[in-house]
Design a protein around this motif. Structure first.
Motif, PDB file in Angstrom:
ATOM      1  N   GLN A 158       0.836  -0.976  -0.103  1.00 36.05           N
ATOM      2  CA  GLN A 158      -0.151  -0.341  -0.262  1.00 36.05           C
ATOM      3  C   GLN A 158       0.888   1.045   0.002  1.00 36.05           C
ATOM      4  O   GLN A 158       1.640   1.247   0.851  1.00 36.05           O
ATOM      5  N   PRO A 159       0.648   2.428  -1.130  1.00 36.91           N
ATOM      6  CA  PRO A 159       1.911   3.182  -0.987  1.00 36.91           C
ATOM      7  C   PRO A 159       0.792   3.797   0.343  1.00 36.91           C
ATOM      8  O   PRO A 159       0.551   4.490   0.938  1.00 36.91           O
ATOM      9  N   ASN A 160       2.780   4.555   0.614  1.00 40.08           N
ATOM     10  CA  ASN A 160       2.914   5.342   1.991  1.00 40.08           C
ATOM     11  C   ASN A 160       2.297   6.500   2.115  1.00 40.08           C
ATOM     12  O   ASN A 160       1.835   7.357   3.131  1.00 40.08           O
ATOM     13  N   ALA A 161       2.352   7.425   1.348  1.00 37.78           N
ATOM     14  CA  ALA A 161       2.123   8.449   0.558  1.00 37.78           C
ATOM     15  C   ALA A 161       0.811   8.636  -1.104  1.00 37.78           C
ATOM     16  O   ALA A 161       2.109   8.081  -1.816  1.00 37.78           O
ATOM     17  N   PRO A 162       0.654   9.912  -0.811  1.00 41.96           N
ATOM     18  CA  PRO A 162      -0.327   9.953  -2.091  1.00 41.96           C
ATOM     19  C   PRO A 162       0.207  10.497  -3.271  1.00 41.96           C
ATOM     20  O   PRO A 162       1.667  11.290  -2.960  1.00 41.96           O
ATOM     21  N   ILE A 163       0.281  10.096  -4.721  1.00 42.70           N
ATOM     22  CA  ILE A 163       1.008  10.794  -5.962  1.00 42.70           C
ATOM     23  C   ILE A 163       0.448  11.904  -6.425  1.00 42.70           C
ATOM     24  O   ILE A 163      -0.606  11.263  -6.508  1.00 42.70           O
ATOM     25  N   VAL A 164       1.332  12.930  -6.431  1.00 45.53           N
ATOM     26  CA  VAL A 164      -0.313  14.143  -6.798  1.00 45.53           C
ATOM     27  C   VAL A 164      -0.001  14.468  -8.402  1.00 45.53           C
ATOM     28  O   VAL A 164       0.737  14.327  -9.310  1.00 45.53           O
ATOM     29  N   ALA A 165      -1.275  14.016  -8.858  1.00 45.56           N
ATOM     30  CA  ALA A 165      -1.452  14.357 -10.218  1.00 45.56           C
ATOM     31  C   ALA A 165      -0.776  15.426 -10.588  1.00 45.56           C
ATOM     32  O   ALA A 165      -1.023  16.755  -9.989  1.00 45.56           O
ATOM     33  N   ASN A 166      -0.688  15.505 -12.051  1.00 48.90           N
ATOM     34  CA  ASN A 166      -0.102  16.334 -12.846  1.00 48.90           C
ATOM     35  C   ASN A 166       1.449  17.464 -12.642  1.00 48.90           C
ATOM     36  O   ASN A 166       1.073  18.787 -11.715  1.00 48.90           O
ATOM     37  N   ARG A 167       2.191  16.231 -11.421  1.00 48.03           N
ATOM     38  CA  ARG A 167       3.325  16.846 -10.968  1.00 48.03           C
ATOM     39  C   ARG A 167       4.563  16.048 -12.163  1.00 48.03           C
ATOM     40  O   ARG A 167       3.957  14.942 -11.148  1.00 48.03           O
ATOM     41  N   GLU A 168       5.287  16.333 -11.740  1.00 48.78           N
ATOM     42  CA  GLU A 168       6.508  15.845 -12.530  1.00 48.78           C
ATOM     43  C   GLU A 168       6.580  15.218 -11.610  1.00 48.78           C
ATOM     44  O   GLU A 168       6.707  14.833 -10.496  1.00 48.78           O
ATOM     45  N   ALA A 169       7.298  13.395 -11.684  1.00 46.40           N
ATOM     46  CA  ALA A 169       8.162  12.887 -11.172  1.00 46.40           C
ATOM     47  C   ALA A 169       8.688  12.110 -11.473  1.00 46.40           C
ATOM     48  O   ALA A 169       9.936  11.961 -12.363  1.00 46.40           O
ATOM     49  N   LEU A 170       9.769  11.113 -10.317  1.00 42.67           N
ATOM     50  CA  LEU A 170      10.528   9.953 -10.963  1.00 42.67           C
ATOM     51  C   LEU A 170      10.781   8.828 -10.694  1.00 42.67           C
ATOM     52  O   LEU A 170      10.001   8.279  -9.660  1.00 42.67           O
ATOM     53  N   VAL A 171      10.223   7.659 -11.228  1.00 39.71           N
ATOM     54  CA  VAL A 171       9.948   6.358 -11.023  1.00 39.71           C
ATOM     55  C   VAL A 171      11.619   5.909 -10.572  1.00 39.71           C
ATOM     56  O   VAL A 171      12.532   5.385 -11.985  1.00 39.71           O
ATOM     57  N   ARG A 172      11.547   5.157  -9.864  1.00 44.86           N
ATOM     58  CA  ARG A 172      13.115   4.548  -9.686  1.00 44.86           C
ATOM     59  C   ARG A 172      12.769   2.904  -9.041  1.00 44.86           C
ATOM     60  O   ARG A 172      12.008   2.637  -8.258  1.00 44.86           O
ATOM     61  N   VAL A 173      13.460   1.853  -9.232  1.00 47.12           N
ATOM     62  CA  VAL A 173      13.374   0.615  -9.628  1.00 47.12           C
ATOM     63  C   VAL A 173      15.030   0.034  -9.666  1.00 47.12           C
ATOM     64  O   VAL A 173      16.079   0.026  -9.651  1.00 47.12           O
ATOM     65  N   TRP A 174      14.807  -0.293  -7.824  1.00 44.01           N
ATOM     66  CA  TRP A 174      16.230  -1.502  -7.637  1.00 44.01           C
ATOM     67  C   TRP A 174      16.126  -3.077  -8.091  1.00 44.01           C
ATOM     68  O   TRP A 174      14.830  -3.417  -7.902  1.00 44.01           O
ATOM     69  N   VAL A 175      17.098  -3.520  -7.852  1.00 46.46           N
ATOM     70  CA  VAL A 175      17.393  -5.148  -8.455  1.00 46.46           C
ATOM     71  C   VAL A 175      18.604  -5.424  -7.734  1.00 46.46           C
ATOM     72  O   VAL A 175      19.190  -4.938  -7.129  1.00 46.46           O
ATOM     73  N   ARG A 176      18.136  -6.794  -7.965  1.00 46.87           N
ATOM     74  CA  ARG A 176      18.860  -7.999  -7.412  1.00 46.87           C
ATOM     75  C   ARG A 176      19.991  -9.165  -8.121  1.00 46.87           C
ATOM     76  O   ARG A 176      18.516  -9.620  -8.934  1.00 46.87           O
ATOM     77  N   PRO A 177      20.230  -8.966  -8.391  1.00 48.19           N
ATOM     78  CA  PRO A 177      21.616  -9.761  -9.798  1.00 48.19           C
ATOM     79  C   PRO A 177      21.578 -11.289  -8.798  1.00 48.19           C
ATOM     80  O   PRO A 177      21.845 -11.017  -7.055  1.00 48.19           O
ATOM     81  N   ASP A 178      21.383 -12.240  -9.191  1.00 46.69           N
ATOM     82  CA  ASP A 178      22.210 -13.904  -8.740  1.00 46.69           C
ATOM     83  C   ASP A 178      23.309 -13.491  -8.028  1.00 46.69           C
ATOM     84  O   ASP A 178      24.307 -12.714  -8.925  1.00 46.69           O
ATOM     85  N   PRO A 179      24.249 -14.584  -7.012  1.00 47.84           N
ATOM     86  CA  PRO A 179      25.232 -14.600  -6.949  1.00 47.84           C
ATOM     87  C   PRO A 179      26.290 -15.493  -8.251  1.00 47.84           C
ATOM     88  O   PRO A 179      27.330 -15.001  -7.883  1.00 47.84           O
ATOM     89  N   VAL A 180      26.052 -15.862  -8.907  1.00 49.52           N
ATOM     90  CA  VAL A 180      27.146 -15.684 -10.463  1.00 49.52           C
ATOM     91  C   VAL A 180      26.410 -14.519 -11.470  1.00 49.52           C
ATOM     92  O   VAL A 180      26.924 -14.851 -12.133  1.00 49.52           O
TER      93      VAL A 180
END
Length: 579
Positions: A158-180
């Motif tokens: 559940q989002p912890n705060a509102p995303i405000v419409a009609n306002r610029e935003a940044l989408v950030r994506v975290w990744v995890r590679p496997d051990p090899v």
């Protein structure tokens, strides 16, 4: 920090992250490709708690454990590193000998005795294909000023705060590679569909290790345009090999994600009023106004901040660093708003400079702002005042004061840092910390180092908690709400006289107001006295306390004060003539 007694001089007001000012747009990370963004104290380009901000440039280092892996039992084809597919027992890998259990570079080849000369395999049948090196999307968040998490540890939240419409935003994506995992460049794609328009944003980033919160370059980041931030906008993230074809992971796994941005129902509207105090007129030219507007637009959850300057108002009283006279100045500002009769959702902010310089005004501790903590329908308190000094291009102390004081006018109590009065008991983070990462359009702001803008500590930014509370109030006010809330027994429109109750208990008449509905505040009573001192009657009134000093405004119906025989009023034992 703001609007209080007891901080130690001008230096304590400087916003530690404001070097070079704040960007007005979300143009993406300001560091070089893969660069680490400064977030907290420390060397190497990190942001000090109370110093200049900087981003470490030049990119990240590669794998810490070396450039490649040796083969198991033999050399891989073409000198490339070995992978997983095994040849049969005793088999010969193409262009490289493999001992027992040796690996081929591709894992392919026909098994069985007497295999072809492309790959002679011993007993063991057909060779196995290589296992893929996995890359997993673990977290997705959206930034406007505060981090709003959509996915954590691979699970929707559940989002912890509102995303405000009609306002610029940044989408950030975290990744995890496997051990090899082999460090290499990966292609990221963000599919955005908003209404009838759609596009695919692409970025390429070297992935060498698991993403970390404080390193913007360790994540995939995409900019969302203002017109793409809507309630029905659809998002999907895909990670591919550099060839742009082989897919490694996707979010969401099925269908697309609906952004669910919420409208603030309009911009946040501020009328800035120059208050001439002690013969000093604050400078509110185009550049100064832009500095106020730029900062407020970063930290206030509205589609935008619209700020205009009104003609100056002269305040004839005296303003002292200990707070004396500030209630009169606030009363003058609110009287100006009443006289102007703006739209109900317009907030007034009075800027004043009690002395030529801040150092001359604030020699030790001082008050720098004042407002009432207003209820949702108390339009008569939609205003605040604060100082307007700037120590240089990087100084954001006065805009921070504006954000803090207007926050009170929007109903916010203090965050628990710096020993303020009227602390918000529901504030969720220790010592007024912002709780989640902040983002100012250029830099990530450390959740532990920064304190909420409603606190008395520095450096400041906005928490997701305050962001949410301000959004609900702005949305409510912009949506119309009720004109004014009926409180207690003083439930009628009409003429009211403002009675200022000072911190020392003394009383002073303010201006008369013509209100379209009952004033807000706590219900109370005021004694009406005859010349003899006898109590003639009790009149219902409302009381609205100040935020940083003791005392507040009493709103007393004017008609009973005009009755024959009424010569004075008494509040808490203090008597004041009505005329």
């Amino acid at each position: 920090m703001l609007g209080r007694l007891g901080f130690a001089g001008a230096a304590a007001l400087v916003f530690a992250s404001s070097c070079g000012g704040h960007s007005g747009t979300f143009a993406g990370p300001s560091a070089g490709a893969g660069g680490k963004i400064a977030t907290a104290s420390g060397a190497g380009g990190n942001l000090p708690n109370a110093g200049a901000c900087a981003a470490a440039c030049g990119g990240r280092a590669g794998r810490a454990d070396g450039a490649g892996r040796s083969g198991r039992g033999g050399a891989a084809s073409g000198g490339a590193e070995s992978v997983v597919g095994d040849s049969g027992e005793g088999g010969v890998a193409r262009a490289g000998e493999a001992g027992q259990g040796g690996e081929t570079s591709s894992g392919s080849g026909d098994g069985g005795m007497g295999g072809d000369d492309e790959a002679n395999a011993g007993m063991g049948g057909e060779g196995l294909p290589p296992a893929s090196e996995m890359l997993t999307i673990t977290k997705v968040a959206v930034y406007q000023a505060t981090e709003v998490t959509l996915l954590r540890n691979g699970a929707a939240v559940q989002p912890n705060a509102p995303i405000v419409a009609n306002r610029e935003a940044l989408v950030r994506v975290w990744v995890r590679p496997d051990p090899v995992w082999t460090a290499r460049t990966i292609a990221g794609e963000l599919d955005v569909t908003a209404g009838t328009s759609s596009r695919v944003a692409k970025v390429a980033s070297e992935v060498s290790a698991t993403s970390t919160d404080d390193d913007l370059g360790s994540t995939f980041t995409f900019a969302l345009r203002a017109n793409e931030v809507t309630d029905t906008a659809k998002l999907a993230v895909t990670l591919r090999e550099a060839n742009g074809v082989d897919e490694l992971d996707r979010w969401p796994k099925v269908l697309d994600f609906t952004l669910g941005a919420q409208s603030s129902k309009g911009d946040f509207l501020v009328t800035v009023v120059p208050l001439v105090a002690g013969g000093h007129t604050p400078e509110l030219g185009t550049q100064t106004l832009a500095r106020f507007q730029r900062y407020l637009s970063h930290v206030y959850p509205a589609s935008d901040v619209e700020m205009t300057v009104r003609s100056a108002v002269t305040f004839t009283g005296t303003l002292s660093p200990d707070g004396t006279g500030w209630d009169d100045a606030l009363d003058a500002l609110l009287a100006t708003r009443d006289a102007d009769a703006p739209a109900p959702n317009v907030y007034y902010y009075g800027v004043l400079t009690p002395a030529e310089t801040f150092g001359q005004y604030c020699t030790s501790g001082c008050i720098v702002g004042l407002a009432n903590v207003a209820g949702p329908d108390e339009a008569e308190y939609r205003g605040a005042i604060g100082t307007g000094y700037f120590g240089g291009n990087a100084d954001t102390s006065s805009p921070e004061t504006m954000a803090h004081e207007l926050g009170h006018a929007l109903g916010r109590d203090h965050a628990p840092c710096g020993d303020p009065d009227d602390v918000d008991l529901g504030y969720p983070y220790l010592a007024g910390q912002i709780g989640v990462l902040g983002y100012d359009g250029k830099l990530l702001l450390d959740k532990d180092s920064y304190r909420d803008e409603m606190s008395y500590c520095v450096p400041v930014w906005i928490s997701d908690y305050t962001w949410s509370g301000l959004f609900e109030r702005i949305r409510y006010v912009n949506g119309g709400g009720a004109a004014l809330r009926v409180v207690g027994a003083a439930a009628a429109a009409g003429r009211y006289r403002t009675l200022l109750l000072r911190a020392d208990g003394s009383l002073h008449w303010g201006h008369e107001r013509h209100l379209a509905a009952a004033p807000g505040g706590a219900a109370t009573t005021v004694e009406l006295l005859a010349a003899s001192g006898a109590v003639i009657a009790l009149v219902a009134a409302t009381f609205a306390p100040f935020d940083h000093v003791a005392g507040g405004f009493l709103n007393v119906p004017a008609a009973p004060l005009d009755e024959p025989g009424v010569v004075s009023v008494r509040v808490n034992g203090t008597v004041l003539p009505v005329r």
